[in-house]
Scaffold this motif. Structure first.
Motif, PDB file in Angstrom:
ATOM      1  N   PRO A  40      -0.262   2.444  -5.117  1.00  0.00           N
ATOM      2  CA  PRO A  40      -1.149   3.514  -5.602  1.00  0.00           C
ATOM      3  C   PRO A  40      -0.463   4.536  -6.509  1.00  0.00           C
ATOM      4  CG  PRO A  40      -1.539   3.095  -3.278  1.00  0.00           C
ATOM      5  CD  PRO A  40      -0.288   2.343  -3.644  1.00  0.00           C
ATOM      6  N   HIS A  84       0.811  -1.225   0.000  1.00  0.00           N
ATOM      7  CA  HIS A  84       0.000   0.000   0.000  1.00  0.00           C
ATOM      8  C   HIS A  84       0.839   1.268   0.000  1.00  0.00           C
ATOM      9  CE1 HIS A  84      -2.575  -3.250   1.661  1.00  0.00           C
ATOM     10  NE2 HIS A  84      -3.409  -2.748   0.756  1.00  0.00           N
ATOM     11  N   ASN A 113      -5.520  -4.560  -3.230  1.00  0.00           N
ATOM     12  CA  ASN A 113      -4.792  -3.328  -3.504  1.00  0.00           C
ATOM     13  C   ASN A 113      -5.597  -2.358  -4.359  1.00  0.00           C
ATOM     14  OD1 ASN A 113      -1.741  -3.224  -2.595  1.00  0.00           O
ATOM     15  ND2 ASN A 113      -2.298  -5.374  -2.968  1.00  0.00           N
ATOM     16  N   THR A 114      -5.241  -1.093  -4.238  1.00  0.00           N
ATOM     17  CA  THR A 114      -5.838  -0.039  -5.058  1.00  0.00           C
ATOM     18  C   THR A 114      -4.750   0.439  -6.013  1.00  0.00           C
ATOM     19  OG1 THR A 114      -7.212   0.618  -3.197  1.00  0.00           O
ATOM     20  CG2 THR A 114      -7.026   2.177  -5.027  1.00  0.00           C
TER      21      THR A 114
END
Lengths: 274, 274
Positions: free
Chosen positions: A57, A53, A78-79
């Motif tokens: 991103p 993280h 996850n983003t």
């Protein structure tokens, strides 16, 4: 361009090593602190993270170099940066891509790839940029891919040192891989297991037996998943191989020297052409 | 001690190269003047002969490194030094030794050997002392051999650089070789010939396919002779291999992940032990 390689094992580690000095901003994610430390010390990554993280991103290209089921977990947890590319190096594609595309966010482009280079050993210590040099690379294209993203991946593979880059559908990939990669693994396992162990085999082998059984040392979790999810193509390859082996067997049984020679001449011609 | 190597191909050439500086008086016989010239220039032989009659009558150890049928011709057409040892490196032994012992003079001792090292390439240019280093060597013993001659051959193999030297009967030799050498060659040929050639295969292979098919480039005259004269042992090996491959095939058909994993664990254990 920020690239993050997730999993610095033998394949992921080879990615970061092959990317060194190629003008990309490369980061690493691994649960193993030591692999991250080594990769950073060698100048292969700018920084290493145990928590994805902290870097995913902001990443433009995420290469997830984990076992198939872990790749899916990673996507779920996850983003990703909108507009970024997410990739994996899983060994077969149809069944896997189907699952991955169901969970990948719409603002991210998923491009599955297959570097045809590896080692039977595991871990960053066995990773090397050299295994990618002049090797084969496959970019697996699906209906949601943009032409310019596929073109980027093609150039990226050449930057890594790959000689040939082929673009194909998931199904075509799985068909040819069932023959060039999965069948050899099935053969190596069967050869090793067919030893009667009457003699101390290691004392009676040359390079041919060594070469044919190297990949009999096989990761059972990974390869059983790959085999069972490429059933039709792999069984087809095994059946065609058995037909050819039976031709040899019958020629021996029948003392048919001409038939045997014809099979040897054909295989020599094909191998030379290769 | 005068040693003459007959036939400076990839195996005979490796013999003279491996003997360099080991304290033997080494000579070479070949129909190819250039191979003799190269071997002499490199200091691997004292002198080279195209006519064996100029050197064989004074030779203490003659190593005939020719194709099986040519070895027999060579024995018929030459007069050996009484009390000397004559040897060959033919790939299978029972059928061959039977013929050789019928024609070898009584005042000469015949000891057949098998250096388990070679290359798929032919010729002196591909010979090297390195292929013998730490490789396996078999001395084939028959009822007419003297224990001291067998002991000499054992020491001689270690001088050549071989790590393991095993002494066994012609039949035991052919049984284990049917598995460790002939079966891998049959497999490589069948694998290469089972390609549907739907794709440009060379662009989709990694090291595993390359390693498993290297020996598919095979000398059809030599290997058909070797296969057809070791019929029972080779067919037994092929059958056992097919049984193991069928176990894998059935596990895939039945989606039996546990069975597949068990086969992979067994092959990995055996390969690691090797």
């Amino acid at each position: 361009m920020k690239i993050t390689v997730v999993g610095l094992g033998v394949i992921g580690g080879s990615f970061v090593k092959a990317l060194k000095g190629k003008g990309y901003e490369v980061y690493g994610v691994d649960i193993n602190q030591e692999s991250l430390y080594e990769a950073k010390k060698e100048g292969c990554i700018i920084e290493g993270y145990t928590d994805p993280h902290d870097i995913i991103p902001e990443t433009d290209l995420t290469i997830i170099s984990l076992y198939p089921s872990l790749v899916l977990d990673f996507i779920r947890n996850n983003t990703f940066k909108p507009g970024s590319i997410v990739s994996d190096a899983v060994g077969i594609k149809s069944y896997f891509l189907k699952q991955a595309l169901e969970i990948i966010p719409e603002d991210v482009e998923y491009i599955s790839v297959h570097p045809m280079a590896g080692r039977e050993k595991k871990g960053y210590a066995y990773a090397s940029a050299e295994v990618f040099q002049d090797a084969n690379f496959i970019v697996v294209q699906h209906s949601l891919n943009k032409p310019q993203s596929i073109a980027f991946m093609e150039g990226f593979a050449h930057d890594l040192g790959f000689h040939s880059v082929k673009i194909m559908s998931p199904s075509d990939h799985d068909e040819i891989i069932g023959f060039t990669s999965q069948l050899p693994h099935a053969i190596a396992v069967a050869l090793m297991n067919s030893d009667t162990q009457k003699y101390d085999t290691g004392k009676y082998i040359g390079d041919s037996f060594r070469d044919l059984t190297r990949i009999a040392n096989i990761n059972e979790d990974l390869w059983s998943e790959l085999f069972l999810n490429n059933k039709a193509f792999l069984l087809g390859s095994i059946n065609r191989f058995e037909e050819q082996l039976d031709l040899i067997k019958n020629a021996i049984k029948d003392n048919d020297e001409d038939a045997l020679k014809a099979l040897f001449i054909e295989s020599s011609k094909r191998r030379t052409h290769l």
